[in-house]
Design an enzyme around this catalytic site. Structure first.
Site, mmCIF file in Angstrom:
data_model
loop_
_atom_site.group_PDB
_atom_site.id
_atom_site.type_symbol
_atom_site.label_atom_id
_atom_site.label_comp_id
_atom_site.label_asym_id
_atom_site.label_seq_id
_atom_site.Cartn_x
_atom_site.Cartn_y
_atom_site.Cartn_z
ATOM 1 N N GLY A 18 -5.274 12.857 14.234
ATOM 2 C CA GLY A 18 -3.885 13.307 14.169
ATOM 3 C C GLY A 18 -2.909 12.598 15.084
ATOM 4 N N SER A 19 -3.168 11.328 15.413
ATOM 5 C CA SER A 19 -2.232 10.662 16.339
ATOM 6 C C SER A 19 -0.872 10.422 15.673
ATOM 7 C CB SER A 19 -2.820 9.357 16.882
ATOM 8 O OG SER A 19 -2.837 8.346 15.904
ATOM 9 N N ARG A 72 -11.078 19.282 -7.570
ATOM 10 C CA ARG A 72 -10.025 18.824 -6.647
ATOM 11 C C ARG A 72 -8.752 19.638 -6.807
ATOM 12 N NH1 ARG A 72 -10.545 13.823 -4.147
ATOM 13 N NH2 ARG A 72 -12.504 12.830 -4.645
ATOM 14 N N MET A 97 -7.581 11.964 4.262
ATOM 15 C CA MET A 97 -8.490 11.057 3.569
ATOM 16 C C MET A 97 -9.056 11.673 2.279
ATOM 17 S SD MET A 97 -7.879 8.642 5.540
ATOM 18 C CE MET A 97 -8.951 7.218 5.415
ATOM 19 N N ARG A 98 -8.190 12.359 1.521
ATOM 20 C CA ARG A 98 -8.576 12.852 0.196
ATOM 21 C C ARG A 98 -7.661 12.210 -0.833
ATOM 22 N NH1 ARG A 98 -13.038 15.142 -0.779
ATOM 23 N NH2 ARG A 98 -12.211 16.452 -2.447
ATOM 24 N N ILE A 99 -8.238 11.828 -1.960
ATOM 25 C CA ILE A 99 -7.411 11.334 -3.063
ATOM 26 C C ILE A 99 -6.829 12.550 -3.786
ATOM 27 C CG2 ILE A 99 -7.506 10.168 -5.303
ATOM 28 C CD1 ILE A 99 -9.569 8.263 -4.015
ATOM 29 N N ASN A 114 3.337 8.889 2.727
ATOM 30 C CA ASN A 114 2.044 8.547 3.331
ATOM 31 C C ASN A 114 2.219 7.324 4.214
ATOM 32 O OD1 ASN A 114 -0.864 8.517 3.646
ATOM 33 N ND2 ASN A 114 -0.900 6.768 2.251
ATOM 34 N N HIS A 116 0.116 3.998 5.529
ATOM 35 C CA HIS A 116 -1.071 3.222 5.201
ATOM 36 C C HIS A 116 -1.140 2.019 6.140
ATOM 37 C CE1 HIS A 116 -4.341 1.792 2.692
ATOM 38 N NE2 HIS A 116 -3.813 0.595 2.779
ATOM 39 N N SER A 143 2.647 0.490 6.484
ATOM 40 C CA SER A 143 3.685 0.817 5.499
ATOM 41 C C SER A 143 3.782 2.326 5.367
ATOM 42 C CB SER A 143 3.317 0.272 4.112
ATOM 43 O OG SER A 143 2.976 -1.098 4.161
ATOM 44 N N LEU A 151 -3.328 5.116 -6.235
ATOM 45 C CA LEU A 151 -3.612 5.084 -4.794
ATOM 46 C C LEU A 151 -2.886 3.933 -4.089
ATOM 47 C CD1 LEU A 151 -5.401 6.438 -2.561
ATOM 48 C CD2 LEU A 151 -7.065 4.608 -3.013
ATOM 49 N N ASP A 152 -2.164 4.265 -3.031
ATOM 50 C CA ASP A 152 -1.490 3.287 -2.153
ATOM 51 C C ASP A 152 -0.541 2.350 -2.922
ATOM 52 O OD1 ASP A 152 -2.969 4.340 -0.038
ATOM 53 O OD2 ASP A 152 -4.605 2.921 -0.315
ATOM 54 N N GLU A 181 2.502 2.110 13.916
ATOM 55 C CA GLU A 181 2.518 3.306 13.058
ATOM 56 C C GLU A 181 3.276 4.441 13.735
ATOM 57 O OE1 GLU A 181 -1.128 4.621 11.141
ATOM 58 O OE2 GLU A 181 -2.033 2.649 11.420
#
Ligand code: GAR
Length: 207
Positions: A18-19, A72, A97-99, A114, A116, A143, A151-152, A181
């Protein structure tokens, strides 16, 4: 009307230390920051990020994805309900870290961002620093983008670059990117929360 009353209520989804969430919580302490971190949800119990959020006085919750098995969407419905109850306006993925399914992404379209750790569209997925080193690029970075079903692949709001230096390994490079970041994410969230960056017809519109 005070600035505080106009602040967007932000939910943050995490899976670990969680940084980035901490960098957002610190930024949101500023009186003029256009968002408040109202809720932090982890899909993994007992991660360090939950403790760090509580240290800021932020409400936290854990919704463990594992009891939902392969369903999901059922996991996401539980997350979505908690966000609704807490009147969350914007959703921020910070090392989550879940799609996500197209159902959930559609529900939060234009309201979910998000971070990345690469200069998208380069190096999607995981192990981005290793990918950058293997590709031999001279520049790497991070980004912040609106989340879309692929995804991304969402439209980029802001990016920050770092040099790749001789002797870099994954740890050195990821630490250099992480410093950026922690500056980039608060700046990008401020753009979105203030309405200065919006997703319109799949592109980022500014101003
Ligand atoms: C960050 O480097 C973030 O960019 C990355 O995970 C790390 C989480 O660190 N996210 C992704 O790789 C998403 N695909 P944090 O928990 O300390 O913020």
């Amino acid at each position: 009307m005070s600035t505080a009353a106009a602040r967007k209520r932000v939910g943050v989804l995490i899976s670990g230390r969680g940084s980035n969430m901490v960098s957002l919580a610190e930024a949101a302490r500023g009186p003029d920051y256009p968002a408040e971190i109202a809720l932090v949800i982890s899909n993994i119990p007992d991660v360090a990020g939950l403790d760090r959020a509580r240290g800021f006085g932020i409400a936290t919750a854990t919704i463990d994805h594992r009891p939902f098995g392969k369903d999901r969407e059922a996991f996401e419905r539980a997350v979505d309900e908690l966000l609704r109850v807490n009147q969350i306006d914007l959703l921020v993925l910070a090392g989550f870290m879940r799609i996500l399914t197209p159902w959930f992404v559609k529900r939060w379209e234009g309201r979910m961002i998000n971070i990345h750790p690469s200069l998208l569209p380069l190096f999607k997925g995981t192990h981005t620093h290793r990918q950058a080193l293997e590709a031999g690029v001279a520049e790497h970075g991070c980004s912040v983008h609106f989340v879309v079903p692929e995804l991304d692949a969402g439209p980029v709001i802001l990016q920050a670059k770092v040099p790749v230096l001789p002797g870099d390994d994954e740890d050195l490079l990821s630490a250099r990117v992480l410093v950026e970041e922690h500056k980039l994410y608060p700046a990008a969230l401020a753009e979105v929360a203030s309405g200065r960056a919006r997703l319109v017809d799949g592109v980022v519109v500014r101003g």
